[in-house]
Design an enzyme around this catalytic site. Structure first.
Site, PDB file in Angstrom:
ATOM      1  N   ALA A  65      -5.342  -2.627  -6.657  1.00  0.00           N
ATOM      2  CA  ALA A  65      -5.116  -1.670  -5.419  1.00  0.00           C
ATOM      3  C   ALA A  65      -3.844  -1.996  -4.984  1.00  0.00           C
ATOM      4  O   ALA A  65      -3.020  -3.001  -5.343  1.00  0.00           O
ATOM      5  CB  ALA A  65      -5.899  -2.466  -4.488  1.00  0.00           C
ATOM      6  N   GLY A 111      -8.296  -4.267  -8.925  1.00  0.00           N
ATOM      7  CA  GLY A 111      -9.078  -2.942  -8.905  1.00  0.00           C
ATOM      8  C   GLY A 111      -9.019  -2.541 -10.365  1.00  0.00           C
ATOM      9  O   GLY A 111      -9.849  -1.482 -10.515  1.00  0.00           O
ATOM     10  N   GLU A 114     -11.640  -3.982 -12.266  1.00  0.00           N
ATOM     11  CA  GLU A 114     -12.926  -3.559 -11.617  1.00  0.00           C
ATOM     12  C   GLU A 114     -13.148  -2.266 -11.891  1.00  0.00           C
ATOM     13  O   GLU A 114     -14.425  -1.771 -12.147  1.00  0.00           O
ATOM     14  CB  GLU A 114     -12.970  -3.793 -10.035  1.00  0.00           C
ATOM     15  CG  GLU A 114     -12.693  -5.220  -9.571  1.00  0.00           C
ATOM     16  CD  GLU A 114     -12.346  -5.438  -8.265  1.00  0.00           C
ATOM     17  OE1 GLU A 114     -11.450  -5.065  -7.792  1.00  0.00           O
ATOM     18  OE2 GLU A 114     -13.292  -5.979  -7.443  1.00  0.00           O
ATOM     19  N   GLU A 134      -6.644 -11.593  -7.256  1.00  0.00           N
ATOM     20  CA  GLU A 134      -6.640 -11.573  -5.719  1.00  0.00           C
ATOM     21  C   GLU A 134      -6.453 -12.823  -5.010  1.00  0.00           C
ATOM     22  O   GLU A 134      -5.858 -12.925  -4.137  1.00  0.00           O
ATOM     23  CB  GLU A 134      -7.933 -10.885  -5.535  1.00  0.00           C
ATOM     24  CG  GLU A 134      -8.016  -9.369  -5.721  1.00  0.00           C
ATOM     25  CD  GLU A 134      -8.778  -9.307  -7.173  1.00  0.00           C
ATOM     26  OE1 GLU A 134      -8.817 -10.184  -8.173  1.00  0.00           O
ATOM     27  OE2 GLU A 134      -9.083  -8.000  -7.289  1.00  0.00           O
TER      28      GLU A 134
HETATM   29  N1  COA Z   1       0.400  -2.764  -5.692  1.00  0.00           N
HETATM   30  C1  COA Z   1       1.556  -2.203  -5.536  1.00  0.00           C
HETATM   31  N2  COA Z   1       2.706  -2.139  -6.380  1.00  0.00           N
HETATM   32  C2  COA Z   1       2.484  -2.504  -7.448  1.00  0.00           C
HETATM   33  C3  COA Z   1       1.254  -3.325  -7.938  1.00  0.00           C
HETATM   34  C4  COA Z   1       0.100  -3.403  -7.103  1.00  0.00           C
HETATM   35  N3  COA Z   1      -0.953  -3.902  -7.401  1.00  0.00           N
HETATM   36  N4  COA Z   1       1.582  -3.657  -9.164  1.00  0.00           N
HETATM   37  C5  COA Z   1       2.791  -3.293  -9.674  1.00  0.00           C
HETATM   38  N5  COA Z   1       3.295  -2.828  -8.538  1.00  0.00           N
HETATM   39  C6  COA Z   1       4.820  -2.285  -8.541  1.00  0.00           C
HETATM   40  C7  COA Z   1       5.767  -3.414  -8.416  1.00  0.00           C
HETATM   41  O1  COA Z   1       5.880  -3.867  -6.893  1.00  0.00           O
HETATM   42  C8  COA Z   1       6.799  -2.494  -8.907  1.00  0.00           C
HETATM   43  O2  COA Z   1       7.297  -1.802  -7.960  1.00  0.00           O
HETATM   44  P1  COA Z   1       9.033  -1.819  -7.739  1.00  0.00           P
HETATM   45  O3  COA Z   1       9.619  -1.122  -8.949  1.00  0.00           O
HETATM   46  O4  COA Z   1       9.117  -0.500  -6.629  1.00  0.00           O
HETATM   47  O5  COA Z   1       9.484  -3.059  -7.413  1.00  0.00           O
HETATM   48  C9  COA Z   1       6.350  -1.768 -10.156  1.00  0.00           C
HETATM   49  O6  COA Z   1       5.155  -1.709  -9.965  1.00  0.00           O
HETATM   50  C10 COA Z   1       6.345  -2.634 -11.457  1.00  0.00           C
HETATM   51  O7  COA Z   1       5.724  -3.741 -11.280  1.00  0.00           O
HETATM   52  P2  COA Z   1       6.675  -5.234 -11.670  1.00  0.00           P
HETATM   53  O8  COA Z   1       5.865  -6.293 -11.043  1.00  0.00           O
HETATM   54  O9  COA Z   1       8.089  -4.795 -11.589  1.00  0.00           O
HETATM   55  O10 COA Z   1       6.376  -5.348 -13.194  1.00  0.00           O
HETATM   56  P3  COA Z   1       6.192  -6.535 -14.029  1.00  0.00           P
HETATM   57  O11 COA Z   1       6.053  -6.158 -15.542  1.00  0.00           O
HETATM   58  O12 COA Z   1       7.342  -7.636 -13.688  1.00  0.00           O
HETATM   59  O13 COA Z   1       4.766  -7.330 -13.656  1.00  0.00           O
HETATM   60  C11 COA Z   1       2.509  -7.229 -13.218  1.00  0.00           C
HETATM   61  C12 COA Z   1       3.640  -6.442 -13.967  1.00  0.00           C
HETATM   62  C13 COA Z   1       1.195  -6.474 -13.371  1.00  0.00           C
HETATM   63  C14 COA Z   1       2.279  -8.860 -13.738  1.00  0.00           C
HETATM   64  C15 COA Z   1       2.752  -7.285 -11.638  1.00  0.00           C
HETATM   65  O14 COA Z   1       3.094  -6.046 -11.389  1.00  0.00           O
HETATM   66  C16 COA Z   1       1.699  -7.860 -10.785  1.00  0.00           C
HETATM   67  O15 COA Z   1       1.459  -8.807 -10.714  1.00  0.00           O
HETATM   68  N6  COA Z   1       1.081  -6.688 -10.037  1.00  0.00           N
HETATM   69  C17 COA Z   1       0.140  -7.316  -9.020  1.00  0.00           C
HETATM   70  C18 COA Z   1      -1.172  -7.386  -9.670  1.00  0.00           C
HETATM   71  C19 COA Z   1      -2.263  -7.664  -8.832  1.00  0.00           C
HETATM   72  O16 COA Z   1      -2.013  -8.530  -7.982  1.00  0.00           O
HETATM   73  N7  COA Z   1      -3.247  -6.853  -8.478  1.00  0.00           N
HETATM   74  C20 COA Z   1      -4.281  -6.986  -7.677  1.00  0.00           C
HETATM   75  C21 COA Z   1      -4.155  -6.603  -6.324  1.00  0.00           C
HETATM   76  S1  COA Z   1      -5.428  -6.606  -5.052  1.00  0.00           S
END
Ligand code: COA
Length: 259
Positions: A65, A111, A114, A134
């Site tokens: 999400a 999500g 999911e 989460e």
């Molecule tokens: N919601 C909003 N933005 C998100 C996102 C999410 N779930 N997942 C990634 N992004 C955004 C990042 O903020 C970043 O944006 P920016 O370039 O404007 O800063 C962009 O997508 C790229 O992500 P980044 O974190 O820089 O990539 P990474 O390769 O370093 O890491 C992940 C990849 C997937 C490990 C990391 O993005 C992450 O942990 N995301 C969240 C996962 C999560 O907790 N999901 C559950 C949500 S309830």
């Protein structure tokens, strides 16, 4: 036509691609609304026999999400977000009478995992990664994860994944029964289309009944999804959930206080 989706129809297969690669295809309000419309299109369009959901870009299926939308949410808002998503998309996919398969091409987190689990089954590229992170945000899955992950991979492993927030790779996901096939990333869509080409030759009335009955067989607590929505919402009234989302957006480690 759609702002956040690419939708193509070929040989009776509708391919729905979530197209926000710069945000790793995170599910914001618009994606949820458009996915809902696209799934209706799948079920209403006589030219479509089945569908694939996948993500744009080389990195992600869906990284969860959209956390930037969490900041303003309170308990009621959190509950509404989970309920709306489940009604409009996740349950609609699960109960679609035409098969909908996830082609998982990278991160399938929160999500995203999911959404893949709401699909009728999953095919993964070798670069796929699955997880329910989460807990790192002071939250729990809100789009059906507590129920569907447990149904798909069993209690012990589901507990571990949700309590640690750890990711698993495509091969482990296959061992656990979370995905049916792991294929080289470049073959992912072809393999998924190949499976659907077989299914598309079968009788739609049989397909529809199989989906409905397997869904009935896999449900544990019929009220589990609603209980998840209630608990997900309540967490948005806690300091820890606010800290979790802020820390992610500020790219720092959260400091949880238990409040
Ligand atoms: N919601 C909003 N933005 C998100 C996102 C999410 N779930 N997942 C990634 N992004 C955004 C990042 O903020 C970043 O944006 P920016 O370039 O404007 O800063 C962009 O997508 C790229 O992500 P980044 O974190 O820089 O990539 P990474 O390769 O370093 O890491 C992940 C990849 C997937 C490990 C990391 O993005 C992450 O942990 N995301 C969240 C996962 C999560 O907790 N999901 C559950 C949500 S309830």
């Amino acid at each position: 036509m759609y702002q956040t989706l690419l939708v193509t129809i070929e040989n009776g297969i509708c391919v729905i691609t979530i197209n926000r690669p710069d945000k790793l295809n995170a599910l914001n309000k618009t994606v949820i609304e458009e996915l809902s419309a696209a799934i209706d299109e799948v079920n209403n369009n006589a030219d479509v026999k089945s569908a694939i959901v996948t993500g744009a870009g080389p990195k992600a299926f869906i990284a969860g999400a959209d956390i930037s939308e969490f900041i303003v949410l309170n308990g009621e808002g959190g509950k509404a977000l989970a309920k709306k998503g489940q009604d409009l998309v996740f349950n609609k996919i699960e109960n679609s009478f035409k098969p909908i398969i996830a082609a998982v091409n990278g991160f399938a987190l929160g999500g995203g995992c999911e959404l893949a689990m709401a699909c009728h089954f999953r095919v993964a590229g070798e670069n796929a990664k699955f997880g329910q992170p989460e807990v790192n945000l002071g939250l729990i899955p809100g789009y059906g994860g507590t129920q569907r992950l447990t149904q798909l991979i069993g209690k012990g492993k589901a507990m571990e994944l949700m309590l640690t927030g750890n990711m698993i790779d495509a091969h482990e996901a296959k061992q656990l029964g979370l995905v049916n096939y792991v294929v080289p990333a470049e073959n992912l869509l072809d393999k998924t289309k190949e499976l659907l080409a077989v299914i598309n030759t079968k009788a739609p009335v049989a397909i529809k009944n199989i989906i409905a009955l397997v869904n009935i067989a896999s449900v544990g607590d019929a009220d589990g999804l609603q209980k998840e929505i209630d608990a997900f919402g309540e967490l948005f009234d806690t300091a820890d959930a606010k800290e979790g989302a802020s820390a992610f957006l500020e790219k720092r480690k959260p400091v949880f206080t238990g409040k």
